[in-house]
Design a protein around this motif. Structure first.
Motif, PDB file in Angstrom:
ATOM      1  N   GLU A 267       0.825  -1.207   0.000  1.00  0.00           N
ATOM      2  CA  GLU A 267       0.000   0.000   0.000  1.00  0.00           C
ATOM      3  C   GLU A 267       0.862   1.261   0.000  1.00  0.00           C
ATOM      4  O   GLU A 267       0.566   2.230  -0.705  1.00  0.00           O
ATOM      5  CB  GLU A 267      -0.928  -0.002   1.222  1.00  0.00           C
ATOM      6  CG  GLU A 267      -2.059  -1.010   1.130  1.00  0.00           C
ATOM      7  CD  GLU A 267      -2.863  -1.061   2.417  1.00  0.00           C
ATOM      8  OE1 GLU A 267      -2.426  -0.428   3.408  1.00  0.00           O
ATOM      9  OE2 GLU A 267      -3.917  -1.725   2.431  1.00  0.00           O
ATOM     10  N   ILE A 268       1.930   1.248   0.781  1.00  0.00           N
ATOM     11  CA  ILE A 268       2.820   2.411   0.841  1.00  0.00           C
ATOM     12  C   ILE A 268       3.487   2.650  -0.510  1.00  0.00           C
ATOM     13  O   ILE A 268       3.539   3.781  -1.011  1.00  0.00           O
ATOM     14  CB  ILE A 268       3.881   2.207   1.943  1.00  0.00           C
ATOM     15  CG1 ILE A 268       3.214   2.173   3.320  1.00  0.00           C
ATOM     16  CG2 ILE A 268       4.933   3.307   1.887  1.00  0.00           C
ATOM     17  CD1 ILE A 268       4.154   1.804   4.447  1.00  0.00           C
ATOM     18  N   VAL A 269       3.982   1.580  -1.126  1.00  0.00           N
ATOM     19  CA  VAL A 269       4.651   1.699  -2.426  1.00  0.00           C
ATOM     20  C   VAL A 269       3.668   2.176  -3.496  1.00  0.00           C
ATOM     21  O   VAL A 269       3.990   3.067  -4.298  1.00  0.00           O
ATOM     22  CB  VAL A 269       5.282   0.350  -2.828  1.00  0.00           C
ATOM     23  CG1 VAL A 269       5.816   0.416  -4.252  1.00  0.00           C
ATOM     24  CG2 VAL A 269       6.397  -0.023  -1.859  1.00  0.00           C
ATOM     25  N   LEU A 270       2.465   1.614  -3.506  1.00  0.00           N
ATOM     26  CA  LEU A 270       1.466   2.010  -4.501  1.00  0.00           C
ATOM     27  C   LEU A 270       1.035   3.458  -4.310  1.00  0.00           C
ATOM     28  O   LEU A 270       0.811   4.178  -5.284  1.00  0.00           O
ATOM     29  CB  LEU A 270       0.252   1.079  -4.409  1.00  0.00           C
ATOM     30  CG  LEU A 270       0.468  -0.355  -4.902  1.00  0.00           C
ATOM     31  CD1 LEU A 270      -0.725  -1.230  -4.527  1.00  0.00           C
ATOM     32  CD2 LEU A 270       0.696  -0.392  -6.406  1.00  0.00           C
ATOM     33  N   ASP A 271       0.922   3.895  -3.059  1.00  0.00           N
ATOM     34  CA  ASP A 271       0.537   5.279  -2.798  1.00  0.00           C
ATOM     35  C   ASP A 271       1.604   6.252  -3.316  1.00  0.00           C
ATOM     36  O   ASP A 271       1.282   7.276  -3.933  1.00  0.00           O
ATOM     37  CB  ASP A 271       0.320   5.469  -1.297  1.00  0.00           C
ATOM     38  CG  ASP A 271      -0.167   6.874  -0.964  1.00  0.00           C
ATOM     39  OD1 ASP A 271      -1.252   7.256  -1.441  1.00  0.00           O
ATOM     40  OD2 ASP A 271       0.547   7.586  -0.227  1.00  0.00           O
ATOM     41  N   ARG A 272       2.865   5.929  -3.085  1.00  0.00           N
ATOM     42  CA  ARG A 272       3.942   6.797  -3.580  1.00  0.00           C
ATOM     43  C   ARG A 272       4.000   6.782  -5.104  1.00  0.00           C
ATOM     44  O   ARG A 272       4.241   7.824  -5.734  1.00  0.00           O
ATOM     45  CB  ARG A 272       5.275   6.340  -2.999  1.00  0.00           C
ATOM     46  CG  ARG A 272       5.390   6.570  -1.490  1.00  0.00           C
ATOM     47  CD  ARG A 272       6.744   6.147  -0.964  1.00  0.00           C
ATOM     48  NE  ARG A 272       6.865   6.427   0.468  1.00  0.00           N
ATOM     49  CZ  ARG A 272       7.932   6.131   1.191  1.00  0.00           C
ATOM     50  NH1 ARG A 272       8.990   5.551   0.624  1.00  0.00           N
ATOM     51  NH2 ARG A 272       7.960   6.421   2.487  1.00  0.00           N
ATOM     52  N   LEU A 273       3.779   5.624  -5.686  1.00  0.00           N
ATOM     53  CA  LEU A 273       3.780   5.529  -7.144  1.00  0.00           C
ATOM     54  C   LEU A 273       2.629   6.328  -7.742  1.00  0.00           C
ATOM     55  O   LEU A 273       2.782   6.994  -8.779  1.00  0.00           O
ATOM     56  CB  LEU A 273       3.683   4.057  -7.565  1.00  0.00           C
ATOM     57  CG  LEU A 273       3.757   3.761  -9.066  1.00  0.00           C
ATOM     58  CD1 LEU A 273       5.056   4.285  -9.662  1.00  0.00           C
ATOM     59  CD2 LEU A 273       3.623   2.258  -9.309  1.00  0.00           C
ATOM     60  N   MET A 274       1.484   6.289  -7.076  1.00  0.00           N
ATOM     61  CA  MET A 274       0.327   7.033  -7.558  1.00  0.00           C
ATOM     62  C   MET A 274       0.591   8.533  -7.505  1.00  0.00           C
ATOM     63  O   MET A 274       0.240   9.273  -8.432  1.00  0.00           O
ATOM     64  CB  MET A 274      -0.903   6.684  -6.705  1.00  0.00           C
ATOM     65  CG  MET A 274      -2.197   7.258  -7.249  1.00  0.00           C
ATOM     66  SD  MET A 274      -2.591   6.574  -8.881  1.00  0.00           S
ATOM     67  CE  MET A 274      -4.174   7.325  -9.186  1.00  0.00           C
ATOM     68  N   ARG A 275       1.215   9.005  -6.425  1.00  0.00           N
ATOM     69  CA  ARG A 275       1.534  10.429  -6.318  1.00  0.00           C
ATOM     70  C   ARG A 275       2.502  10.859  -7.418  1.00  0.00           C
ATOM     71  O   ARG A 275       2.393  11.956  -7.962  1.00  0.00           O
ATOM     72  CB  ARG A 275       2.116  10.738  -4.938  1.00  0.00           C
ATOM     73  CG  ARG A 275       1.101  10.691  -3.812  1.00  0.00           C
ATOM     74  CD  ARG A 275       1.564  11.513  -2.614  1.00  0.00           C
ATOM     75  NE  ARG A 275       2.834  11.015  -2.092  1.00  0.00           N
ATOM     76  CZ  ARG A 275       2.922  10.096  -1.128  1.00  0.00           C
ATOM     77  NH1 ARG A 275       1.820   9.581  -0.600  1.00  0.00           N
ATOM     78  NH2 ARG A 275       4.099   9.713  -0.683  1.00  0.00           N
ATOM     79  N   ARG A 276       3.421   9.981  -7.735  1.00  0.00           N
ATOM     80  CA  ARG A 276       4.385  10.322  -8.782  1.00  0.00           C
ATOM     81  C   ARG A 276       3.724  10.351 -10.158  1.00  0.00           C
ATOM     82  O   ARG A 276       4.031  11.217 -10.980  1.00  0.00           O
ATOM     83  CB  ARG A 276       5.523   9.296  -8.773  1.00  0.00           C
ATOM     84  CG  ARG A 276       6.617   9.597  -9.792  1.00  0.00           C
ATOM     85  CD  ARG A 276       7.806   8.695  -9.593  1.00  0.00           C
ATOM     86  NE  ARG A 276       8.866   9.007 -10.536  1.00  0.00           N
ATOM     87  CZ  ARG A 276      10.053   8.406 -10.549  1.00  0.00           C
ATOM     88  NH1 ARG A 276      10.311   7.457  -9.640  1.00  0.00           N
ATOM     89  NH2 ARG A 276      10.960   8.743 -11.424  1.00  0.00           N
ATOM     90  N   LEU A 277       2.829   9.414 -10.418  1.00  0.00           N
ATOM     91  CA  LEU A 277       2.176   9.361 -11.726  1.00  0.00           C
ATOM     92  C   LEU A 277       1.200  10.511 -11.929  1.00  0.00           C
ATOM     93  O   LEU A 277       1.023  11.001 -13.046  1.00  0.00           O
ATOM     94  CB  LEU A 277       1.446   8.022 -11.889  1.00  0.00           C
ATOM     95  CG  LEU A 277       2.309   6.783 -12.118  1.00  0.00           C
ATOM     96  CD1 LEU A 277       1.442   5.539 -12.157  1.00  0.00           C
ATOM     97  CD2 LEU A 277       3.109   6.899 -13.407  1.00  0.00           C
TER      98      LEU A 277
END
Length: 294
Positions: A267-277
């Motif tokens: 969840e943490i990794v996906l949240d950071r990836l989403m913010r970057r995208l």
């Protein structure tokens, strides 16, 4: 194993526990976590590849290709996962042996199907009966990985197909006005921007994939569920040097902690990836980031 573990009957307390947790079977239990992580590491990109191919086929202007893509999505999504896993592994295994049988034993006099039995010549068996144990394990694991990829690839195809359609048409029209071909528009406009729309669905699919890894147990792979049940079951002094009662609750509790921790990290990794995208994108997430920056 520690040197003082030669006579478990004389051990007590932490000494007994340390020896118990370092037995050969427990090493298999610990290694099964690596098996699960390896499955995820291989299956995720492979499923994404199947999904991208299925989504491209579904949106194709060539009718038969579009039918194949949409049919793949509809058929796999419409069948319960467990039923598909159990069917596809058997079908794929027998299909490979059937082809090898006709190629390697063309003079075989008997029928392959004999009642409920599926019998091929010895040379056509996969893997060979005299093959090392690790070959059998890798073969079974490979079948499991391919089956997981087919199933979750269909779900990924549905997500990516919707994400491709979600890219604003105004941008596609602008690309066309600049003289881009349909292929250039797809690779330069659609593909780079579709991920921001696809990531929520792909993130949910990743979580489902994590929770589906115990299905390896049904496919004959010695995974964490297999070892938790095997080690946690009641052991009597007659069959083991480390007798104990029914400890399955503790082993499955360890699996619970493992999966919860792993999903939290995801969840943490996906949240950071989403913010970057979403940064700089004309989406609600992108707008929120711009407002926060000002």
């Amino acid at each position: 194993m520690f040197s003082y573990c030669t006579d478990p009957a004389t051990l007590e307390g932490l000494s007994w526990l340390s020896c118990y947790l370092t037995t050969g079977k427990h090493m298999g239990f610990y290694w099964s976590f690596v098996t699960v992580l390896t499955l995820l590491a291989i299956t995720a990109p492979l499923s994404l590849t199947f999904g991208f191919g299925g989504a491209m086929a579904a949106r194709s202007r060539i009718a038969p290709l579009s039918w194949v893509g949409k049919g793949y999505i509809a058929i796999v999504r419409g069948v319960p996962d467990i039923a598909f896993f159990l069917f596809f592994v058997i079908a794929l295994d027998q299909g490979l042996e059937y082809l090898r049988h006709h190629a390697m034993c063309p003079d075989w006099p008997d029928a392959i199907r004999q009642g409920n039995d599926f019998i091929v010549c010895q040379d056509a068996k996969l893997p060979q009966g005299n093959a090392p144990q690790w070959v059998h394990e890798i073969y079974g694991f490979s079948l499991a990985v391919f089956t997981f990829a087919i199933v979750f690839g269909a779900f990924a195809a549905n997500v990516l197909y919707g994400a491709m359609r979600a890219v604003p048409k105004a941008q596609l029209e602008t690309a066309e006005a600049y003289g881009m071909s349909r292929r250039q528009t797809f690779w330069r406009i659609v593909v780079p921007q579709m991920w921001v729309y696809a990531l929520p669905g792909l993130g949910n699919l990743w979580m489902v994939l994590i929770k589906a890894t115990p299905l390896l147990f049904l496919l004959g792979v010695e995974d964490v569920v297999y070892w938790a049940r095997e080690l946690g079951a009641t052991k009597t002094p007659r069959f083991t040097d480390y007798p104990h009662g029914d400890w399955r609750m503790y082993y499955f509790l360890a699996l619970l902690v493992f999966y919860l921790a792993f999903t939290r990290v995801s969840e943490i990794v996906l949240d950071r990836l989403m913010r970057r995208l979403t940064k700089g994108q004309a989406t609600s997430g992108g707008e929120a980031q711009r407002r926060a920056a000002t």
